[in-house]
Design an enzyme around this catalytic site. Structure first.
Site, PDB file in Angstrom:
ATOM      1  N   ARG A  88      -3.801  21.966 -12.608  1.00 17.21           N
ATOM      2  CA  ARG A  88      -2.826  21.001 -13.148  1.00 17.21           C
ATOM      3  C   ARG A  88      -3.145  20.583 -14.592  1.00 17.21           C
ATOM      4  O   ARG A  88      -2.264  20.172 -15.331  1.00 17.21           O
ATOM      5  CB  ARG A  88      -2.725  19.773 -12.227  1.00 17.21           C
ATOM      6  CG  ARG A  88      -1.600  18.842 -12.638  1.00 17.21           C
ATOM      7  CD  ARG A  88      -1.256  17.800 -11.599  1.00 17.21           C
ATOM      8  NE  ARG A  88      -0.222  16.929 -12.118  1.00 17.21           N
ATOM      9  CZ  ARG A  88       0.559  16.150 -11.374  1.00 17.21           C
ATOM     10  NH1 ARG A  88       0.427  16.147 -10.071  1.00 17.21           N
ATOM     11  NH2 ARG A  88       1.477  15.387 -11.930  1.00 17.21           N
ATOM     12  N   GLU A  92       8.276  18.918 -24.174  1.00 18.45           N
ATOM     13  CA  GLU A  92       7.725  19.225 -22.840  1.00 18.45           C
ATOM     14  C   GLU A  92       8.302  20.542 -22.307  1.00 18.45           C
ATOM     15  O   GLU A  92       7.654  21.248 -21.544  1.00 18.45           O
ATOM     16  CB  GLU A  92       8.031  18.083 -21.856  1.00 18.45           C
ATOM     17  CG  GLU A  92       7.367  16.745 -22.198  1.00 18.45           C
ATOM     18  CD  GLU A  92       5.873  16.701 -21.885  1.00 18.45           C
ATOM     19  OE1 GLU A  92       5.296  17.706 -21.448  1.00 18.45           O
ATOM     20  OE2 GLU A  92       5.268  15.628 -22.104  1.00 18.45           O
ATOM     21  N   LYS A 135       2.621  11.622 -10.396  1.00 24.08           N
ATOM     22  CA  LYS A 135       1.706  10.753 -11.155  1.00 24.08           C
ATOM     23  C   LYS A 135       2.469   9.483 -11.515  1.00 24.08           C
ATOM     24  O   LYS A 135       3.530   9.555 -12.141  1.00 24.08           O
ATOM     25  CB  LYS A 135       1.251  11.434 -12.446  1.00 24.08           C
ATOM     26  CG  LYS A 135       0.092  12.387 -12.288  1.00 24.08           C
ATOM     27  CD  LYS A 135      -0.349  12.868 -13.665  1.00 24.08           C
ATOM     28  CE  LYS A 135      -1.505  13.842 -13.560  1.00 24.08           C
ATOM     29  NZ  LYS A 135      -1.852  14.427 -14.884  1.00 24.08           N
ATOM     30  N   HIS A 138      -1.868  11.905 -26.821  1.00 23.31           N
ATOM     31  CA  HIS A 138      -2.070  10.505 -26.414  1.00 23.31           C
ATOM     32  C   HIS A 138      -2.789   9.726 -27.516  1.00 23.31           C
ATOM     33  O   HIS A 138      -2.494   8.557 -27.761  1.00 23.31           O
ATOM     34  CB  HIS A 138      -2.877  10.429 -25.111  1.00 23.31           C
ATOM     35  CG  HIS A 138      -2.079  10.805 -23.909  1.00 23.31           C
ATOM     36  ND1 HIS A 138      -2.613  10.846 -22.640  1.00 23.31           N
ATOM     37  CD2 HIS A 138      -0.777  11.140 -23.761  1.00 23.31           C
ATOM     38  CE1 HIS A 138      -1.675  11.204 -21.781  1.00 23.31           C
ATOM     39  NE2 HIS A 138      -0.558  11.383 -22.437  1.00 23.31           N
ATOM     40  N   ASN A 148      -1.399  19.316 -19.243  1.00 23.85           N
ATOM     41  CA  ASN A 148      -1.809  18.378 -20.297  1.00 23.85           C
ATOM     42  C   ASN A 148      -1.932  19.058 -21.655  1.00 23.85           C
ATOM     43  O   ASN A 148      -2.402  18.443 -22.615  1.00 23.85           O
ATOM     44  CB  ASN A 148      -3.153  17.723 -19.936  1.00 23.85           C
ATOM     45  CG  ASN A 148      -3.050  16.895 -18.678  1.00 23.85           C
ATOM     46  OD1 ASN A 148      -1.969  16.437 -18.329  1.00 23.85           O
ATOM     47  ND2 ASN A 148      -4.163  16.723 -17.985  1.00 23.85           N
ATOM     48  N   GLU A 152      -4.865  17.395  -9.555  1.00 19.97           N
ATOM     49  CA  GLU A 152      -5.479  17.821 -10.819  1.00 19.97           C
ATOM     50  C   GLU A 152      -6.971  18.120 -10.688  1.00 19.97           C
ATOM     51  O   GLU A 152      -7.809  17.559 -11.400  1.00 19.97           O
ATOM     52  CB  GLU A 152      -5.250  16.744 -11.895  1.00 19.97           C
ATOM     53  CG  GLU A 152      -5.420  17.270 -13.312  1.00 19.97           C
ATOM     54  CD  GLU A 152      -4.901  16.294 -14.367  1.00 19.97           C
ATOM     55  OE1 GLU A 152      -3.681  16.188 -14.505  1.00 19.97           O
ATOM     56  OE2 GLU A 152      -5.716  15.644 -15.017  1.00 19.97           O
ATOM     57  N   ARG A 182       0.814  -1.232   0.000  1.00 19.89           N
ATOM     58  CA  ARG A 182       0.000   0.000   0.000  1.00 19.89           C
ATOM     59  C   ARG A 182       0.842   1.275   0.000  1.00 19.89           C
ATOM     60  O   ARG A 182       0.403   2.334   0.423  1.00 19.89           O
ATOM     61  CB  ARG A 182      -0.973   0.027   1.192  1.00 19.89           C
ATOM     62  CG  ARG A 182      -1.959  -1.126   1.188  1.00 19.89           C
ATOM     63  CD  ARG A 182      -3.048  -0.907   2.231  1.00 19.89           C
ATOM     64  NE  ARG A 182      -3.930  -2.038   2.264  1.00 19.89           N
ATOM     65  CZ  ARG A 182      -3.741  -3.113   3.017  1.00 19.89           C
ATOM     66  NH1 ARG A 182      -2.689  -3.180   3.814  1.00 19.89           N
ATOM     67  NH2 ARG A 182      -4.592  -4.101   2.978  1.00 19.89           N
ATOM     68  N   HIS A 200       6.729  10.003 -27.042  1.00 20.38           N
ATOM     69  CA  HIS A 200       5.676  10.794 -26.396  1.00 20.38           C
ATOM     70  C   HIS A 200       5.790  12.268 -26.797  1.00 20.38           C
ATOM     71  O   HIS A 200       4.814  12.904 -27.202  1.00 20.38           O
ATOM     72  CB  HIS A 200       5.805  10.611 -24.876  1.00 20.38           C
ATOM     73  CG  HIS A 200       4.931  11.521 -24.082  1.00 20.38           C
ATOM     74  ND1 HIS A 200       3.553  11.389 -24.042  1.00 20.38           N
ATOM     75  CD2 HIS A 200       5.227  12.589 -23.285  1.00 20.38           C
ATOM     76  CE1 HIS A 200       3.051  12.325 -23.252  1.00 20.38           C
ATOM     77  NE2 HIS A 200       4.041  13.072 -22.792  1.00 20.38           N
ATOM     78  N   HIS A 254      -1.550  17.188 -24.747  1.00 17.82           N
ATOM     79  CA  HIS A 254      -1.480  15.767 -24.388  1.00 17.82           C
ATOM     80  C   HIS A 254      -2.722  14.959 -24.746  1.00 17.82           C
ATOM     81  O   HIS A 254      -2.618  13.770 -25.032  1.00 17.82           O
ATOM     82  CB  HIS A 254      -1.203  15.610 -22.889  1.00 17.82           C
ATOM     83  CG  HIS A 254       0.240  15.836 -22.549  1.00 17.82           C
ATOM     84  ND1 HIS A 254       0.858  17.043 -22.746  1.00 17.82           N
ATOM     85  CD2 HIS A 254       1.191  15.006 -22.051  1.00 17.82           C
ATOM     86  CE1 HIS A 254       2.119  16.952 -22.372  1.00 17.82           C
ATOM     87  NE2 HIS A 254       2.350  15.733 -21.951  1.00 17.82           N
ATOM     88  N   LYS A 299       6.607  23.208 -13.645  1.00 16.11           N
ATOM     89  CA  LYS A 299       5.839  22.027 -13.243  1.00 16.11           C
ATOM     90  C   LYS A 299       5.662  21.998 -11.725  1.00 16.11           C
ATOM     91  O   LYS A 299       4.574  21.698 -11.214  1.00 16.11           O
ATOM     92  CB  LYS A 299       6.540  20.751 -13.723  1.00 16.11           C
ATOM     93  CG  LYS A 299       5.840  19.502 -13.236  1.00 16.11           C
ATOM     94  CD  LYS A 299       5.560  18.483 -14.276  1.00 16.11           C
ATOM     95  CE  LYS A 299       4.521  17.498 -13.765  1.00 16.11           C
ATOM     96  NZ  LYS A 299       4.446  16.287 -14.504  1.00 16.11           N
TER      97      LYS A 299
HETATM   98  N1  GLY Z   1       2.278  15.192 -17.318  1.00 21.66           N
HETATM   99  C1  GLY Z   1       1.209  15.968 -16.815  1.00 21.66           C
HETATM  100  C2  GLY Z   1       1.125  15.996 -15.342  1.00 21.66           C
HETATM  101  O1  GLY Z   1       2.028  15.562 -14.657  1.00 21.66           O
HETATM  102  O2  GLY Z   1       0.142  16.441 -14.798  1.00 21.66           O
END
Ligand code: GLY
Length: 260
Positions: free
Chosen positions: A232, A176, A134, A243, A236, A228, A112, A255, A239, A218
């Site tokens: 946040r 990025e 993330k 994606h 994206n 998010e 956990r 990516h 993205h 970031k």
């Molecule tokens: N890569 C986008 C984020 O970390 O929210």
């Protein structure tokens, strides 16, 4: 050397322009076991890696998005179980964004949640994937659909890794960086304007500056909205469409190329 502090579910630091073995030594004091999760392409650099007195375990996995599968994760859980990893042990993910996403998710789910450290080796990993907590793997139904927010104890950015990248990977990672310029820090765009990839790669001061500025962008966003709920989403940028392109190309494109 510089440090960016991130405030997520707890506070942690991104150490920029450090020697990763030295940095790992001070971070992993008092650990009995360390699991190194890394791309199998990096066997030569990692296989004998030893940090302090901790017992080392080496878990090479497939590179890139192939790493982010349920099959690889099952294998990692088995390895961690067989090696007897407890909550006081440490996972270290060394590699590009896919590897740190996977290592972080293995850490999030084992018992956990155990501690982990990210050692990103690509531009995209340094400025994006390894920072922000993330973690996750892909599903048949989409990218990053299975995951958890589980921040690392530390992120260690050793810029010497950048010389191991192909021009293609370096350029893809710059997507990025450019993104951070568009969404928050226009000076990034000014620094890049008119420069060729070769000029950027040869200029360590510029590269360090670009990476540090992007991490600050970031870090600030993640610190104000870790889960998010509102701000946040700005990270994206490019993205959602990116994606879709990645999936359509069956992950044959980088990516960053898809985001660009
Ligand atoms: N890569 C986008 C984020 O970390 O929210």
């Amino acid at each position: 050397m510089s440090v960016v502090t991130i405030q997520a579910e707890r506070q942690y630091e991104v150490h920029i322009d450090v020697e990763f073995k030295e940095a790992l030594k001070s971070i992993s004091k008092h650990r009995e076991k360390i699991a190194f999760i890394f791309s199998e392409n990096m066997r030569d650099q990692i296989n004998d890696l030893k940090v302090g007195d901790a017992e080392s375990f080496y878990f090479p996995v497939a590179d890139s998005e192939a790493a982010k599968s349920t099959k690889t994760l099952l294998q990692l859980w088995d390895w961690l179980g067989a090696a007897g990893f407890t909550r006081s042990d440490l996972i270290v993910g060394i590699g590009g964004g896919a590897i740190t996403d996977l290592a972080g998710f293995a850490a999030a789910t084992w018992l956990r949640g155990i501690d982990w450290v990210a050692v990103p080796t690509t531009v995209a990993g340094m400025v994006d994937a390894a920072v922000g907590g993330k973690t996750g793997i892909n599903s048949e139904y989409g990218k990053n659909l299975i995951g958890a927010f589980h921040s690392p104890q530390s992120v260690i950015i050793d810029l010497d890794w950048l010389s191991t990248l192909t021009d293609r990977d370096f350029a893809a990672g710059l997507a990025e960086v450019v993104k951070c310029g568009f969404i928050k820090d226009v000076e990034i765009i000014n620094l890049l304007k008119g420069k060729s990839l070769k000029e950027i790669r040869q200029d360590r001061v510029l590269t360090t500056n670009l990476i540090e500025r992007s991490i600050k962008v970031k870090g600030a966003v993640v610190s104000s909205d870790f889960k998010e709920s509102f701000e946040r989403e700005i990270l994206n940028y490019g993205h959602t469409f990116g994606h879709a392109v990645e999936i359509d190309a069956k992950y044959s494109l980088r990516h960053g190329e898809c985001v660009a």
